[in-house]
Design a protein around this motif. Structure first.
Motif, PDB file in Angstrom:
ATOM      1  N   LEU A  77       0.185  -2.670  -9.351  1.00  0.00           N
ATOM      2  CA  LEU A  77       0.335  -1.518  -8.878  1.00  0.00           C
ATOM      3  C   LEU A  77      -0.881  -1.164  -7.943  1.00  0.00           C
ATOM      4  O   LEU A  77      -1.099  -0.457  -6.892  1.00  0.00           O
ATOM      5  N   LYS A  78      -2.182  -1.552  -8.882  1.00  0.00           N
ATOM      6  CA  LYS A  78      -3.561  -1.178  -7.876  1.00  0.00           C
ATOM      7  C   LYS A  78      -3.605  -2.201  -6.594  1.00  0.00           C
ATOM      8  O   LYS A  78      -4.102  -1.677  -5.632  1.00  0.00           O
ATOM      9  N   LEU A  79      -3.214  -3.269  -6.579  1.00  0.00           N
ATOM     10  CA  LEU A  79      -3.117  -4.174  -5.311  1.00  0.00           C
ATOM     11  C   LEU A  79      -2.354  -3.559  -4.414  1.00  0.00           C
ATOM     12  O   LEU A  79      -2.673  -3.315  -3.093  1.00  0.00           O
ATOM     13  N   GLN A  80      -1.347  -3.018  -4.677  1.00  0.00           N
ATOM     14  CA  GLN A  80      -0.396  -2.374  -3.856  1.00  0.00           C
ATOM     15  C   GLN A  80      -1.007  -0.903  -3.279  1.00  0.00           C
ATOM     16  O   GLN A  80      -1.068  -0.560  -1.970  1.00  0.00           O
ATOM     17  N   ALA A  97       5.731 -10.534   0.014  1.00  0.00           N
ATOM     18  CA  ALA A  97       4.735 -11.225  -0.979  1.00  0.00           C
ATOM     19  C   ALA A  97       4.881 -10.031  -2.424  1.00  0.00           C
ATOM     20  O   ALA A  97       4.806 -10.636  -3.239  1.00  0.00           O
ATOM     21  N   GLU A  98       4.800  -8.967  -1.944  1.00  0.00           N
ATOM     22  CA  GLU A  98       4.430  -7.825  -2.976  1.00  0.00           C
ATOM     23  C   GLU A  98       5.658  -7.882  -3.832  1.00  0.00           C
ATOM     24  O   GLU A  98       5.621  -7.803  -5.006  1.00  0.00           O
ATOM     25  N   ALA A  99       6.931  -7.604  -3.384  1.00  0.00           N
ATOM     26  CA  ALA A  99       8.099  -7.505  -3.916  1.00  0.00           C
ATOM     27  C   ALA A  99       8.284  -9.034  -4.684  1.00  0.00           C
ATOM     28  O   ALA A  99       8.759  -9.014  -6.094  1.00  0.00           O
ATOM     29  N   MET A 100       7.999  -9.944  -4.268  1.00  0.00           N
ATOM     30  CA  MET A 100       7.910 -11.331  -5.044  1.00  0.00           C
ATOM     31  C   MET A 100       7.125 -11.230  -6.169  1.00  0.00           C
ATOM     32  O   MET A 100       7.564 -11.876  -7.314  1.00  0.00           O
ATOM     33  N   ARG A 137      -3.711   1.841   1.095  1.00  0.00           N
ATOM     34  CA  ARG A 137      -4.856   2.345   1.465  1.00  0.00           C
ATOM     35  C   ARG A 137      -5.541   1.944   2.976  1.00  0.00           C
ATOM     36  O   ARG A 137      -6.005   2.407   3.798  1.00  0.00           O
ATOM     37  N   ARG A 138      -5.602   0.513   2.779  1.00  0.00           N
ATOM     38  CA  ARG A 138      -6.186  -0.167   3.807  1.00  0.00           C
ATOM     39  C   ARG A 138      -5.371  -0.307   5.145  1.00  0.00           C
ATOM     40  O   ARG A 138      -5.684  -0.928   6.262  1.00  0.00           O
ATOM     41  N   GLY A 139      -4.081   0.219   5.108  1.00  0.00           N
ATOM     42  CA  GLY A 139      -3.111   0.224   6.224  1.00  0.00           C
ATOM     43  C   GLY A 139      -2.522  -1.223   6.520  1.00  0.00           C
ATOM     44  O   GLY A 139      -2.135  -1.550   7.771  1.00  0.00           O
ATOM     45  N   LEU A 140      -2.562  -2.104   5.450  1.00  0.00           N
ATOM     46  CA  LEU A 140      -1.867  -3.418   5.571  1.00  0.00           C
ATOM     47  C   LEU A 140      -0.378  -3.572   5.533  1.00  0.00           C
ATOM     48  O   LEU A 140       0.029  -2.752   4.549  1.00  0.00           O
ATOM     49  N   THR A 141       0.425  -4.111   6.134  1.00  0.00           N
ATOM     50  CA  THR A 141       1.662  -4.118   5.805  1.00  0.00           C
ATOM     51  C   THR A 141       2.026  -5.575   5.172  1.00  0.00           C
ATOM     52  O   THR A 141       1.316  -6.573   5.117  1.00  0.00           O
TER      53      THR A 141
END
Length: 240
Positions: A122-125, A139-142, A130-134
Motif C-alpha cells: 500500500l505504501k508502494l502504491q 504490475a500493482e494489481a498482480m 505521489r510521484r505521478g507514475l502510471t
C-alpha cells in the motif's frame, strides 16, 4: 533572435523555470551575502558548508545549461532525448538523484519500519501515485493478487520478517512478472524510459511557461506590432 531575447528578457516566469535545480534547492541570494563579523559556532560552520554545497551544485547546473542546446519541443523524441541527456549530466555533476534513484530512496526510507507485506504494498502504491507514475502493465494489481494467494495459503497476514512466507511471495511475483513480460535484465530499459517520460513532462512545462510568458509580453503596447516567435526557435542559453 534579437527580438526573441527582448521579448522574453524581462519575464521572471520563464527565467524561474530554466534551472531545474531551483525546484529542489530554492535559496535566496541573500543567503550567500557577506555578513558582519559575529561569533562562530559549530552549527554555523555546518550550515555554511551546506549553503556552499548547494551554491556549487546550482552553479554547476547553470554552467551546463549555458553550453547545451535545449529545444522546447516535447513532441520531438530527439529534443526530449537531448533534454534528458542534459539533465542527466547536471545530476551527475551536481551529485543529485535520478528519478529512479529518488523513488528508490523514498521506498527505502518510508517502508523501513513497516512490518507487514500488505502495508508495504500500500505504501508502494502511495509513492507511485505521489510521484505521478502510471501502472500501464498492471504490475500493482498482480502484486496484490500474489499477496492474497500467499496469505490464503499460510492462513494469516504475511509479515516481512517471515522469510518462508516472503520467499513464497517473491516466487509469485516472478510468475506474475513472467506473464506481464517483465524481466530483471530489462530494468535499465525501464529506468531509461522513466527518465525520458519525466524529461518530456519537464520539457512540456518549460514550453508552456515560455508560451505563457510571451503571450503576457505580447499584451504590452510596445510588443503589439511584433510577431511572437516560435517557441521551438528559442535558445535558452541566451536567457541565462
Amino acid at each position: 533572435m534579437a527580438y526573441a531575447s527582448r521579448f522574453l528578457s524581462r519575464s521572471k516566469q520563464l527565467q524561474g523555470s530554466l534551472v531545474i535545480l531551483q525546484q529542489q534547492h530554492a535559496i535566496p541570494v541573500r543567503a550567500f551575502a557577506k555578513e558582519a563579523a559575529r561569533p562562530t559556532f559549530k552549527g554555523d560552520e555546518m550550515l555554511k558548508g551546506v549553503f556552499f554545497d548547494i551554491k556549487n551544485k546550482f552553479q554547476a547546473a547553470v554552467d551546463i545549461l549555458r553550453k547545451e542546446k535545449i529545444t522546447l519541443d516535447p513532441e520531438d523524441p530527439a529534443a526530449v532525448k537531448q533534454y534528458a541527456t542534459v539533465m542527466k549530466t547536471i545530476r551527475q555533476k551536481a551529485d543529485m538523484f535520478s528519478e529512479s534513484q529518488r523513488i528508490k530512496h523514498d521506498i527505502d526510507t518510508e517502508t523501513q519500519d513497516i512490518p507487514d507485506a500488505r502495508a508495504y504494498l500500500l505504501k508502494l502504491q502511495e509513492i507511485r501515485t505521489r510521484r505521478g507514475l502510471t501502472d500501464e502493465l498492471g504490475a500493482e494489481a498482480m502484486m496484490f493478487e500474489a499477496l492474497e494467494k500467499v496469505e490464503k495459503d499460510i492462513k494469516k497476514p504475511l509479515l516481512r520478517s517471515d522469510k518462508k512466507g516472503m520467499d513464497l511471495l517473491v516466487a509469485e511475483f516472478e510468475k506474475g512478472n513472467k506473464k506481464l513480460g517483465i524481466r530483471k535484465e530489462d530494468l535499465p530499459k525501464y529506468e531509461d524510459n522513466l527518465e525520458l517520460s519525466m524529461a518530456k513532462a519537464q520539457l512540456d512545462e518549460l514550453k508552456s511557461d515560455a508560451v505563457e510568458a510571451m503571450e503576457s509580453q505580447k499584451k504590452k503596447e510596445e510588443f503589439q506590432d511584433e510577431e511572437m516567435p516560435d517557441v521551438k526557435s528559442l535558445d535558452i542559453r541566451n536567457f541565462i
